[in-house]
Design a protein around this motif. Structure first.
Motif, PDB file in Angstrom:
ATOM      1  N   ARG A  70       0.799  -1.222   0.000  1.00 36.78           N
ATOM      2  CA  ARG A  70       0.000   0.000   0.000  1.00 36.78           C
ATOM      3  C   ARG A  70       0.838   1.281   0.000  1.00 36.78           C
ATOM      4  O   ARG A  70       0.300   2.378  -0.115  1.00 36.78           O
ATOM      5  N   VAL A  71       2.147   1.153   0.103  1.00 34.18           N
ATOM      6  CA  VAL A  71       3.035   2.304   0.129  1.00 34.18           C
ATOM      7  C   VAL A  71       3.182   2.904  -1.276  1.00 34.18           C
ATOM      8  O   VAL A  71       3.028   2.197  -2.270  1.00 34.18           O
ATOM      9  N   LYS A  72       3.447   4.196  -1.331  1.00 36.46           N
ATOM     10  CA  LYS A  72       3.652   4.950  -2.583  1.00 36.46           C
ATOM     11  C   LYS A  72       2.370   5.089  -3.402  1.00 36.46           C
ATOM     12  O   LYS A  72       2.416   5.369  -4.594  1.00 36.46           O
ATOM     13  N   ARG A  73       1.240   4.870  -2.753  1.00 36.70           N
ATOM     14  CA  ARG A  73      -0.046   4.992  -3.443  1.00 36.70           C
ATOM     15  C   ARG A  73      -0.689   6.339  -3.144  1.00 36.70           C
ATOM     16  O   ARG A  73      -0.319   7.023  -2.208  1.00 36.70           O
ATOM     17  N   LYS A  74      -1.682   6.672  -3.948  1.00 36.09           N
ATOM     18  CA  LYS A  74      -2.533   7.827  -3.669  1.00 36.09           C
ATOM     19  C   LYS A  74      -3.857   7.295  -3.139  1.00 36.09           C
ATOM     20  O   LYS A  74      -4.500   6.460  -3.779  1.00 36.09           O
ATOM     21  N   PHE A  75      -4.227   7.787  -1.980  1.00 29.22           N
ATOM     22  CA  PHE A  75      -5.521   7.483  -1.398  1.00 29.22           C
ATOM     23  C   PHE A  75      -6.376   8.728  -1.613  1.00 29.22           C
ATOM     24  O   PHE A  75      -6.534   9.563  -0.729  1.00 29.22           O
ATOM     25  N   ASP A  76      -6.891   8.841  -2.845  1.00 32.75           N
ATOM     26  CA  ASP A  76      -7.550  10.073  -3.260  1.00 32.75           C
ATOM     27  C   ASP A  76      -9.050   9.928  -3.461  1.00 32.75           C
ATOM     28  O   ASP A  76      -9.660  10.672  -4.217  1.00 32.75           O
ATOM     29  N   ASP A  77      -9.642   8.978  -2.723  1.00 32.15           N
ATOM     30  CA  ASP A  77     -11.097   8.893  -2.695  1.00 32.15           C
ATOM     31  C   ASP A  77     -11.619  10.069  -1.866  1.00 32.15           C
ATOM     32  O   ASP A  77     -10.848  10.798  -1.239  1.00 32.15           O
ATOM     33  N   ASP A  78     -12.939  10.289  -1.856  1.00 28.13           N
ATOM     34  CA  ASP A  78     -13.516  11.440  -1.157  1.00 28.13           C
ATOM     35  C   ASP A  78     -13.123  11.491   0.317  1.00 28.13           C
ATOM     36  O   ASP A  78     -12.742  12.537   0.832  1.00 28.13           O
ATOM     37  N   THR A  79     -13.215  10.361   1.004  1.00 27.82           N
ATOM     38  CA  THR A  79     -12.906  10.326   2.435  1.00 27.82           C
ATOM     39  C   THR A  79     -11.422  10.595   2.673  1.00 27.82           C
ATOM     40  O   THR A  79     -11.063  11.359   3.566  1.00 27.82           O
ATOM     41  N   GLY A  80     -10.564   9.982   1.879  1.00 29.96           N
ATOM     42  CA  GLY A  80      -9.130  10.171   2.022  1.00 29.96           C
ATOM     43  C   GLY A  80      -8.705  11.607   1.775  1.00 29.96           C
ATOM     44  O   GLY A  80      -7.909  12.173   2.524  1.00 29.96           O
ATOM     45  N   LEU A  81      -9.249  12.223   0.725  1.00 27.55           N
ATOM     46  CA  LEU A  81      -8.888  13.608   0.427  1.00 27.55           C
ATOM     47  C   LEU A  81      -9.461  14.580   1.449  1.00 27.55           C
ATOM     48  O   LEU A  81      -8.827  15.583   1.782  1.00 27.55           O
ATOM     49  N   ARG A  82     -10.661  14.295   1.968  1.00 31.78           N
ATOM     50  CA  ARG A  82     -11.227  15.146   3.009  1.00 31.78           C
ATOM     51  C   ARG A  82     -10.281  15.180   4.208  1.00 31.78           C
ATOM     52  O   ARG A  82     -10.011  16.233   4.783  1.00 31.78           O
ATOM     53  N   ALA A  83      -9.754  14.033   4.576  1.00 36.22           N
ATOM     54  CA  ALA A  83      -8.807  13.965   5.691  1.00 36.22           C
ATOM     55  C   ALA A  83      -7.492  14.651   5.337  1.00 36.22           C
ATOM     56  O   ALA A  83      -6.952  15.441   6.119  1.00 36.22           O
ATOM     57  N   ALA A  84      -6.965  14.378   4.154  1.00 36.45           N
ATOM     58  CA  ALA A  84      -5.671  14.926   3.741  1.00 36.45           C
ATOM     59  C   ALA A  84      -5.688  16.446   3.685  1.00 36.45           C
ATOM     60  O   ALA A  84      -4.686  17.095   3.989  1.00 36.45           O
ATOM     61  N   LEU A  92     -12.577  12.816  12.586  1.00 38.04           N
ATOM     62  CA  LEU A  92     -12.934  11.408  12.736  1.00 38.04           C
ATOM     63  C   LEU A  92     -13.961  11.065  11.672  1.00 38.04           C
ATOM     64  O   LEU A  92     -14.992  11.735  11.567  1.00 38.04           O
ATOM     65  N   GLN A  93     -13.654  10.031  10.871  1.00 40.25           N
ATOM     66  CA  GLN A  93     -14.542   9.623   9.790  1.00 40.25           C
ATOM     67  C   GLN A  93     -14.655   8.110   9.741  1.00 40.25           C
ATOM     68  O   GLN A  93     -13.710   7.401  10.081  1.00 40.25           O
ATOM     69  N   SER A  94     -15.794   7.635   9.278  1.00 43.78           N
ATOM     70  CA  SER A  94     -15.896   6.231   8.891  1.00 43.78           C
ATOM     71  C   SER A  94     -15.221   6.125   7.534  1.00 43.78           C
ATOM     72  O   SER A  94     -15.382   7.001   6.684  1.00 43.78           O
ATOM     73  N   TYR A  95     -14.453   5.060   7.346  1.00 42.94           N
ATOM     74  CA  TYR A  95     -13.693   4.923   6.111  1.00 42.94           C
ATOM     75  C   TYR A  95     -13.820   3.509   5.573  1.00 42.94           C
ATOM     76  O   TYR A  95     -13.446   2.551   6.236  1.00 42.94           O
ATOM     77  N   MET A  96     -14.380   3.383   4.390  1.00 40.84           N
ATOM     78  CA  MET A  96     -14.473   2.097   3.711  1.00 40.84           C
ATOM     79  C   MET A  96     -13.231   1.959   2.848  1.00 40.84           C
ATOM     80  O   MET A  96     -13.093   2.620   1.822  1.00 40.84           O
ATOM     81  N   ARG A  97     -12.292   1.126   3.309  1.00 44.94           N
ATOM     82  CA  ARG A  97     -11.057   0.905   2.558  1.00 44.94           C
ATOM     83  C   ARG A  97     -11.356   0.197   1.247  1.00 44.94           C
ATOM     84  O   ARG A  97     -12.379  -0.480   1.102  1.00 44.94           O
ATOM     85  N   LEU A 102     -14.413  -1.719   6.854  1.00 46.75           N
ATOM     86  CA  LEU A 102     -14.958  -0.473   7.371  1.00 46.75           C
ATOM     87  C   LEU A 102     -14.211  -0.116   8.657  1.00 46.75           C
ATOM     88  O   LEU A 102     -14.180  -0.901   9.604  1.00 46.75           O
ATOM     89  N   LEU A 103     -13.594   1.072   8.666  1.00 43.94           N
ATOM     90  CA  LEU A 103     -12.776   1.503   9.796  1.00 43.94           C
ATOM     91  C   LEU A 103     -13.192   2.894  10.268  1.00 43.94           C
ATOM     92  O   LEU A 103     -13.839   3.645   9.545  1.00 43.94           O
ATOM     93  N   ASP A 104     -12.765   3.221  11.474  1.00 44.50           N
ATOM     94  CA  ASP A 104     -12.905   4.567  12.011  1.00 44.50           C
ATOM     95  C   ASP A 104     -11.533   5.208  11.924  1.00 44.50           C
ATOM     96  O   ASP A 104     -10.575   4.734  12.528  1.00 44.50           O
ATOM     97  N   ASP A 105     -11.429   6.267  11.138  1.00 42.80           N
ATOM     98  CA  ASP A 105     -10.161   6.915  10.832  1.00 42.80           C
ATOM     99  C   ASP A 105     -10.082   8.261  11.550  1.00 42.80           C
ATOM    100  O   ASP A 105     -10.960   9.109  11.389  1.00 42.80           O
ATOM    101  N   LEU A 106      -9.044   8.444  12.345  1.00 43.86           N
ATOM    102  CA  LEU A 106      -8.798   9.700  13.048  1.00 43.86           C
ATOM    103  C   LEU A 106      -7.574  10.361  12.430  1.00 43.86           C
ATOM    104  O   LEU A 106      -6.500   9.748  12.372  1.00 43.86           O
TER     105      LEU A 106
END
Length: 138
Positions: A70-84, A92-97, A102-106
């Motif tokens: 998973r390294v060197k990747r872009k996590f540019d889905d809506d949830t990932g970019l909102r956090a970034a 704190l967001q629910s995140y569907m990898r 399904l995870l809770d991402d802080l």
């Protein structure tokens, strides 16, 4: 990185910070039971380093690489970019990898030289660990 699936990228700085950042992130992961990951991404969702367990060399098998490379990747889905891109103290967001988990991402923002660079985040799967009744019912 040509031919990688999922796609991987390089930057002008990732090789210089990868090992030290990985040690730092692995330390966070080891400090808290139940964490699934701890990693940093820039405002575009790029992760220059990841936890050791997610930094295996690509195998060419998409299913395996999705889980373990998973390294060197872009996590540019809506949830990932909102956090970034968030500059709030924490998010704190629910995140569907993309693995279906399904995870809770802080997340917390990272600033470099006074500029918002991205975020550091950790995630866990908060499940009810309720006692099981006799007969297997919860």
């Amino acid at each position: 990185m040509p031919g990688s699936d999922p796609p991987k990228y390089r930057t002008s700085y990732d090789a210089r910070i990868e090992d030290g950042l990985r040690r730092f992130l692995d330390g966070i992961l080891g400090e808290m039971d139940g964490l699934r990951y701890s990693f940093c991404v820039d405002v575009n969702g790029f992760t220059p380093s990841h936890n050791t367990k997610y930094s295996r060399a690509p195998t060419g098998d998409r299913a395996t690489d999705l889980l373990h490379s998973r390294v060197k990747r872009k996590f540019d889905d809506d949830t990932g970019l909102r956090a970034a891109r968030s500059t709030t103290e924490s998010l704190l967001q629910s995140y569907m990898r993309d693995t279906g988990e399904l995870l809770d991402d802080l997340s917390m923002p990272i600033h470099v030289g006074g500029q918002h660079w991205g975020r550091c985040g950790s995630a866990s799967s908060l499940r009810c660990s309720c006692p099981t009744e006799p007969g297997g019912r919860e």
